[in-house]
Scaffold this active site. Structure first.
Site: not given
Length: 511
Positions: A265-267, A269-270
């Site tokens: 998910s994007k999270r 990656g962050d």
């Protein structure tokens, strides 16, 4: 294949494009091109509440960057326009009505409050999340429980309602997935999905079937998260009388977190410090910016290459593929069933390989833009081509060209004199004063001659050339990195070389 291959990618314009979405595009595109078919981009914007300004344009920009150009789309046109579902609204209602008349769907007049009450009233330990299904539909307010007169009156009065599919009670729906083989679902496990919303817009379930039929889609490739919806879609193909035209299905494996524990998910990656979107995306509501692979410094060829190998291989050890090679090699029977772990270090390796293989002419525009963005302006193109050839093997990302190349064009703002000082002495100081004088009188300014001069002066002063290379590198570059030091001196020229030597001597003198 008995009919022309036509595949589609049908994103919702709700935000940035996850690398899993781009991989879905890629597999569709490769399959279409291998079989001489068409790749269609269709915008699924039926849920207007989730529409995000700029998201559709972002999708097209992303595909353009990746080199995955649709044959038909809202931008490119085509014989089956319009390609935005919001512009096809009138089309869906007739098919929803057809399903109701045939007894395969029904009108549901339940208010949001009544639906919430249902979820509370019928909640049990065994069924903590009650759904509108075969077990509960006869307890709700719909055309199955109301009289025909009541239904007619409610419709005539314009009472808000949806159309739901009537899932059969005790059937098994089976289909062949091109990746997973035979897949079966029991209809009692599936709720009565809404097909047409109260605003007259279709849900994904109805729209995807109607559009795939009308656009003559031959193969439907999508992420495995859509697998639970497959029985609804297959029944709709059957109920609408289109079974013979139903596309072949393939549900692609998930792209997993680096540890393999769930969908990336994007999270993630962050949290882990790498991009998951193809390009930068700025949320127009929150202003939050999410960095993409493009802006991080990936080449599109490398991004496409790494995506292709996430869940597919051609059965050999080959890892670097051009688009043409991917088209020739691609086949759905080599797509894996299991999820593919995303490995950012491997992604960097792909990018480094593509940078190494690229001719300087292929990189020069992108490197120039990268340098300008970092404040290195007015770079001579021919000189930059020489520099790229010299430093590209040291770069994992386009951004790496800034530290690896900027010193060719501007004097470093800082010099790592701390790495020189422990072994610095008067003898070395005198050596570099002599070297600067010798370079000033040099007629030929080429790497070989510059190296020869240094070695001659070192021999005369009984110094080992190896002890002098690090100080000279730091004088020219600012730090302990870069290509051959004499190649650097040749490219930056006589004036800059001498000026930098003298500048560092001055700094060392005052330390």
């Amino acid at each position: 294949m008995d009919k022309k291959v036509r595949v589609r990618f049908a994103p919702s314009p709700t935000g940035g494009l996850h690398l899993g979405g781009v991989r879905t595009v890629l597999f569709n595109y490769l399959f279409a091109k291998k079989h001489g078919g068409d790749f269609i981009l269709r915008i699924e914007d039926t849920d207007q509440s989730r529409f995000v300004p700029g998201a559709e344009e972002y999708i097209f920009n992303t595909l353009a960057w990746c080199g995955l150009t649709p044959d038909e789309s809202p931008v490119h046109g085509g014989p089956y326009a319009p390609y935005r579902q919001s512009e096809r609204k009138a089309t869906y209602k007739q098919y929803a009505e057809q399903l109701v008349q045939a007894g395969n769907a029904y009108y549901a007049f339940d208010t949001p409050e009544e639906l919430e009450q249902m979820r509370v009233q019928y909640k049990t330990e065994e069924n903590p999340s009650p759904q509108y299904n075969h077990a509960l539909r006869m307890k709700m307010r719909n055309s199955l429980t109301l009289s025909a007169d009541d239904v007619s009156a409610l419709l005539a009065a314009g009472t808000p309602h949806v159309v739901r599919i009537k899932m059969p009670l005790d059937e098994t729906v089976t289909f062949t997935d091109m990746i997973r083989g035979e897949v079966s679902f029991h209809t009692s496990q599936v709720d009565d999905k809404v097909l047409l919303k109260a605003d007259g817009m279709p849900t994904y379930h109805l729209a995807v079937v109607v559009d795939d039929y009308l656009m003559k889609i031959s193969h439907a490739f999508r992420g495995e998260e859509w697998l639970p919806s497959a029985p609804v879609h297959i029944l709709l193909w059957k109920y609408l009388g289109w079974s013979a035209d139903m596309p072949q299905w393939a549900h692609l494996p998930l792209i997993l977190k680096p540890d393999g524990n769930g969908k990336l998910s994007k999270r993630d990656g962050d949290r882990l410090g790498f991009p998951v979107f193809a390009m930068d995306w700025t949320d127009p509501k929150s202003g939050e910016k999410t960095i993409g692979f493009k802006e991080r410094g990936f080449l599109p060829e490398a991004f496409v290459n790494l995506l292709a190998l996430l869940g597919w291989n051609d059965g050999t050890d080959q890892e670097i593929f051009t688009m043409e090679e991917l088209i020739r090699a691609f086949s759905m029977d080599r797509v894996h069933k299991g999820g593919a772990k995303f490995n950012y270090e491997k992604a960097l390796w792909y990018n480094q390989e593509w940078i190494k293989r690229a001719a300087p002419e292929q990189l020069v525009d992108q490197v120039s833009e990268t340098l300008v963005a970092a404040g290195v302006a007015g770079v001579d193109r021919e000189l930059l081509l020489r520099v790229i050839q010299l430093v590209k093997e040291r770069c994992n990302l386009l951004a790496d060209f800034v530290p690896q190349a900027a010193f060719f064009f501007v004097t470093p703002s800082e010099f790592d004199t701390a790495s020189i000082q422990p072994k610095w002495n008067d003898t070395k100081n005198m050596f570099f004063i002599e070297l600067a004088k010798a370079y000033e009188s040099s007629v030929v300014w080429e790497a070989h001659d510059l190296e020869k001069t240094l070695k001659e002066i070192a021999a005369a002063q009984d110094l080992k050339p190896g002890e002098l290379m690090l100080p000279l590198r730091i004088m020219l570059v600012g730090g302990k990195f870069g290509p051959g030091v004499f190649d650097i001196a040749e490219i930056i020229g006589k004036e800059a070389t001498i000026e930098r030597i003298k500048k560092v001597l001055s700094i060392l003198e005052h330390n």
